[in-house]
Motif scaffolding. Structure first.
Motif, mmCIF file in Angstrom:
data_model
loop_
_atom_site.group_PDB
_atom_site.id
_atom_site.type_symbol
_atom_site.label_atom_id
_atom_site.label_comp_id
_atom_site.label_asym_id
_atom_site.label_seq_id
_atom_site.Cartn_x
_atom_site.Cartn_y
_atom_site.Cartn_z
ATOM 1 N N TRP A 323 2.560 10.159 -13.247
ATOM 2 C CA TRP A 323 3.672 10.814 -13.954
ATOM 3 C C TRP A 323 3.685 10.392 -15.422
ATOM 4 O O TRP A 323 3.884 11.215 -16.323
ATOM 5 N N GLU A 324 3.485 9.111 -15.674
ATOM 6 C CA GLU A 324 3.482 8.617 -17.053
ATOM 7 C C GLU A 324 2.325 9.218 -17.855
ATOM 8 O O GLU A 324 2.452 9.426 -19.061
ATOM 9 N N ALA A 325 1.217 9.494 -17.195
ATOM 10 C CA ALA A 325 0.076 10.096 -17.884
ATOM 11 C C ALA A 325 0.382 11.521 -18.347
ATOM 12 O O ALA A 325 -0.332 12.065 -19.200
ATOM 13 N N CYS A 326 1.448 12.113 -17.802
ATOM 14 C CA CYS A 326 1.842 13.477 -18.170
ATOM 15 C C CYS A 326 2.990 13.474 -19.192
ATOM 16 O O CYS A 326 3.629 14.512 -19.414
ATOM 17 N N GLY A 327 3.255 12.333 -19.792
ATOM 18 C CA GLY A 327 4.424 12.205 -20.661
ATOM 19 C C GLY A 327 4.207 12.605 -22.099
ATOM 20 O O GLY A 327 4.967 12.204 -22.980
ATOM 21 N N GLY A 328 3.180 13.399 -22.397
ATOM 22 C CA GLY A 328 2.880 13.766 -23.779
ATOM 23 C C GLY A 328 4.021 14.520 -24.456
ATOM 24 O O GLY A 328 4.682 15.360 -23.848
ATOM 25 N N GLU A 329 4.249 14.199 -25.729
ATOM 26 C CA GLU A 329 5.274 14.889 -26.516
ATOM 27 C C GLU A 329 4.753 16.252 -26.975
ATOM 28 O O GLU A 329 3.541 16.480 -27.075
ATOM 29 N N PHE A 330 5.681 17.164 -27.280
ATOM 30 C CA PHE A 330 5.299 18.460 -27.839
ATOM 31 C C PHE A 330 6.452 18.973 -28.702
ATOM 32 O O PHE A 330 7.593 18.521 -28.595
ATOM 33 N N ALA A 475 -3.197 15.917 -14.668
ATOM 34 C CA ALA A 475 -2.608 15.593 -15.987
ATOM 35 C C ALA A 475 -2.444 16.829 -16.855
ATOM 36 O O ALA A 475 -2.660 16.789 -18.070
ATOM 37 N N LYS A 476 -2.029 17.941 -16.240
ATOM 38 C CA LYS A 476 -1.808 19.169 -16.996
ATOM 39 C C LYS A 476 -0.369 19.292 -17.494
ATOM 40 O O LYS A 476 -0.106 20.040 -18.442
ATOM 41 N N LEU A 477 0.564 18.608 -16.845
ATOM 42 C CA LEU A 477 1.966 18.682 -17.261
ATOM 43 C C LEU A 477 2.177 17.927 -18.566
ATOM 44 O O LEU A 477 1.512 16.924 -18.834
ATOM 45 N N ARG A 478 3.156 18.385 -19.358
ATOM 46 C CA ARG A 478 3.616 17.676 -20.537
ATOM 47 C C ARG A 478 5.152 17.672 -20.475
ATOM 48 O O ARG A 478 5.793 18.620 -20.897
ATOM 49 N N HIS A 479 5.726 16.588 -19.908
ATOM 50 C CA HIS A 479 7.176 16.553 -19.732
ATOM 51 C C HIS A 479 7.901 15.787 -20.835
ATOM 52 O O HIS A 479 9.131 15.689 -20.830
ATOM 53 N N GLY A 480 7.152 15.230 -21.798
ATOM 54 C CA GLY A 480 7.781 14.589 -22.944
ATOM 55 C C GLY A 480 8.547 13.323 -22.640
ATOM 56 O O GLY A 480 9.311 12.846 -23.474
ATOM 57 N N GLY A 481 8.363 12.775 -21.433
ATOM 58 C CA GLY A 481 9.049 11.537 -21.088
ATOM 59 C C GLY A 481 10.537 11.703 -20.887
ATOM 60 O O GLY A 481 11.292 10.721 -21.004
ATOM 61 N N ASN A 482 11.005 12.909 -20.600
ATOM 62 C CA ASN A 482 12.446 13.120 -20.382
ATOM 63 C C ASN A 482 12.954 12.155 -19.309
ATOM 64 O O ASN A 482 12.457 12.169 -18.177
ATOM 65 N N LEU A 485 14.444 13.762 -15.919
ATOM 66 C CA LEU A 485 13.393 14.321 -15.067
ATOM 67 C C LEU A 485 12.531 13.208 -14.482
ATOM 68 O O LEU A 485 12.103 13.285 -13.319
ATOM 69 N N THR A 486 12.289 12.163 -15.268
ATOM 70 C CA THR A 486 11.518 11.018 -14.771
ATOM 71 C C THR A 486 12.237 10.330 -13.627
ATOM 72 O O THR A 486 11.616 9.911 -12.641
ATOM 73 N N MET A 487 13.568 10.196 -13.730
ATOM 74 C CA MET A 487 14.352 9.633 -12.631
ATOM 75 C C MET A 487 14.178 10.474 -11.367
ATOM 76 O O MET A 487 13.974 9.934 -10.265
ATOM 77 N N CYS A 488 14.256 11.795 -11.519
ATOM 78 C CA CYS A 488 14.114 12.682 -10.361
ATOM 79 C C CYS A 488 12.730 12.527 -9.727
ATOM 80 O O CYS A 488 12.590 12.503 -8.494
ATOM 81 N N ALA A 489 11.705 12.406 -10.571
ATOM 82 C CA ALA A 489 10.344 12.232 -10.051
ATOM 83 C C ALA A 489 10.202 10.909 -9.314
ATOM 84 O O ALA A 489 9.522 10.827 -8.285
ATOM 85 N N ALA A 490 10.846 9.861 -9.825
ATOM 86 C CA ALA A 490 10.760 8.545 -9.178
ATOM 87 C C ALA A 490 11.479 8.529 -7.839
ATOM 88 O O ALA A 490 11.078 7.806 -6.916
#
Length: 541
Positions: A323-330, A475-482, A485-490
């Protein structure tokens, strides 16, 4: 042994049964630095329990490194560190060193006149353990015993004479009636990683401002999740260590095993257990490791308590590292006018509502734009109940607070209409719960968009789960570290039916997963709209 009441006079020295008191104590020797005085004090304390009972404490090299970092002085002779965090696996002597430091600040070389020293814990029993350890040490140390008065029924110790005269120690628990009016010169917070709420820590931290040279020490095994107060302290400390944050007032010492290491390897155990083979039983760690290997349900607990990893008790659907690997900003600006797909998970009247847009990009990545809503009334209580900082996230703009005590679908409809004006929303997948209320609000404001029902059972959710899992793994997602959403994923866990189909299970989740459900639905509807690849023969033609 000093077990008297308030206002007792100093105990008389001398007599046949009274031990002879030393005129000069080890930490009072000339030429010692500040940290050397602290270590000399600790090594003069008796070990009161365990296989080493009857001997004196020996400061190990790894403990010395922590003490040297915390008690170093600047060019003005002051101690820069105000907050010190020590995290390691269980049974590595946290209580012993915490009790020793509390005594050091109460009646030892770090004591100040009329100081206030506190040991904070999660409940009365745990707070009592620290107090009992300190009382046992005092009872076997004649010089401290002669100067300290112990008030058992209040779990307090007062210094009647000598260094630290007028100082008090008190054991506090999170269920104490009040923490107001405190002015701590030293505080040790035991097992902060398992505190149900952060209010005790916050109260003690904010109360230190009245002292010139206060110190708060938090000692604990890691908390299971990222949003816990102890996790935020560790993450902040890692940024300080990396040079990302310049804060000489904060120190972190962390003993943890990387999650990629073999949990059955002794070298892995050593990374989280600095006392392994010393006073931490290697046989006991090996026994627990063997059980964890044979019983899968024990592995998560072993990783958390023995390897000091930030691992929740439940098995995550999405691995933290992935999940963290998909945390790219945009940049949101690049999304304007682009085709996208929505997922909508409307909540019960008082719970989290999630509206998530996914944007398939030309490079094959998928940018995720999540929106979250909560009622404004009771947000603090909601934060405490779910043990996550909804109030802080709202201030940061990650959650929209709706006036009142319930979710007004009109606010959600207005956000959807606003997004439709900026982005090219192709279709919206929705859970049927309360959808008619939302339809009515969308019609009222003239927001037209294609709404597609999406079931929550195995039939519809299994392909959605597969699509989401594949996007994260690749690693196609880019969720920006929200963070919401990260809490929901965890929190997310899945269940399977007899045929192997899978779905996200809110009932079994560790907390809110609404955002991930909305993301899965958005991904699912987007996958349905992907253009089919033409056969090679047609392409050639």
């Amino acid at each position: 042994m000093g077990l008297r009441g308030p206002g007792a006079k100093p105990k008389g020295k001398g007599g046949i049964l009274s031990p002879k008191l030393r005129e000069t104590l080890p930490w009072e020797a000339e030429g010692l630095s500040r940290v050397e005085r602290v270590i000399a004090f600790l090594e003069d304390l008796p070990v009161t329990a365990g296989k080493m009972a009857g001997t004196k404490m020996i400061v190990r090299d790894w403990q010395r490194e922590f003490l040297e970092a915390v008690y170093r002085e600047d060019e003005h002779g002051n101690r820069p560190v105000r907050t010190a965090v020590l995290s390691m696996a269980r049974k590595n002597g946290k209580t012993g060193i915490a009790a020793g430091l509390a005594l050091c600040h109460l009646a030892g070389p770090e004591a100040e006149p009329r100081g206030e020293c506190y040991a904070a814990a999660n409940d009365r029993f745990q707070a009592g353990k620290m107090f009992a350890e300190m009382v046992a040490i005092i009872g076997q140390h004649p010089e401290l015993d002669a100067r300290c008065n112990i008030i058992r029924f209040r779990k307090e110790i007062e210094v009647l004479e000598g260094q630290g005269k007028g100082s008090i120690f008190a054991a506090l628990s999170s269920d104490a009636t009040t923490k107001l009016g405190l002015s701590p010169s030293f505080t040790v917070v035991d097992e902060l990683g398992y505190a149900p709420k952060r209010d005790l820590y916050d109260a003690l931290d904010s109360a230190m401002g009245a002292r010139d040279n206060p110190l708060l020490v938090a000692i604990s095994t890691q908390a299971p999740d990222d949003n816990h107060v102890f996790s935020t302290l560790i993450d902040y400390g890692l940024k300080v260590q990396a040079g990302e944050v310049d804060d000489p007032s904060f120190h972190l010492t962390l003993y943890t095993a990387p999650e990629t290491d073999d949990p059955m390897d002794r070298e892995t155990w050593l990374k989280a257990n600095p006392a392994l083979g010393d006073f931490r039983s290697e046989e006991d760690v090996a026994r627990q490791a063997a059980q964890a290997e044979r019983i899968p349900s024990k592995m998560q607990d072993f990783r958390n308590k023995i390897l000091n990893q930030r691992v929740a008790a439940h098995v995550r659907f999405i691995a933290k590292a992935e999940w963290e690997a998909c945390g790219g900003e945009f940049d949101i600006e690049v999304l304007k006018g682009r085709p996208c797909f929505g997922g909508l998970d409307l909540s019960a009247a008082r719970d989290l509502t999630a509206w998530v847009l996914v944007f398939p990009m030309d490079d094959g990545t998928i940018h995720v734009l999540p929106r979250f809503f909560l009622p404004e009334n009771g947000i603090m209580e909601k934060s405490e109940a779910d043990r996550v900082p909804y109030d802080v996230w709202a201030q940061m703009g990650h959650i929209t607070l709706i006036p009142g005590s319930t979710i007004d679908p009109g606010f959600v409809a207005e956000q959807m209409a606003e997004d439709a004006a900026q982005f090219d929303i192709q279709a919206v997948a929705y859970d049927r719960w309360r959808i008619e209320d939302l339809r009515r609000e969308l019609d009222r404001i003239g927001a037209a968009m294609e709404l597609v029902p999406h079931g929550q059972g195995f039939k519809d959710m299994s392909p959605a789960v597969d699509t989401l899992e594949r996007a994260v793994a690749e690693a196609k997602l880019r969720h920006g570290g929200n963070p919401v959403l990260t809490m929901c994923a965890a929190n997310a866990v899945i269940t399977k039916d007899a045929a192997g189909a899978r779905k996200l299970d809110k009932a079994k989740a560790a907390g809110r997963i609404d955002g991930l459900v909305a993301l899965a639905m958005a991904q699912s509807i987007a996958a349905r709209h992907e253009p089919e690849e033409l056969p090679a023969c047609l392409l050639a033609a």
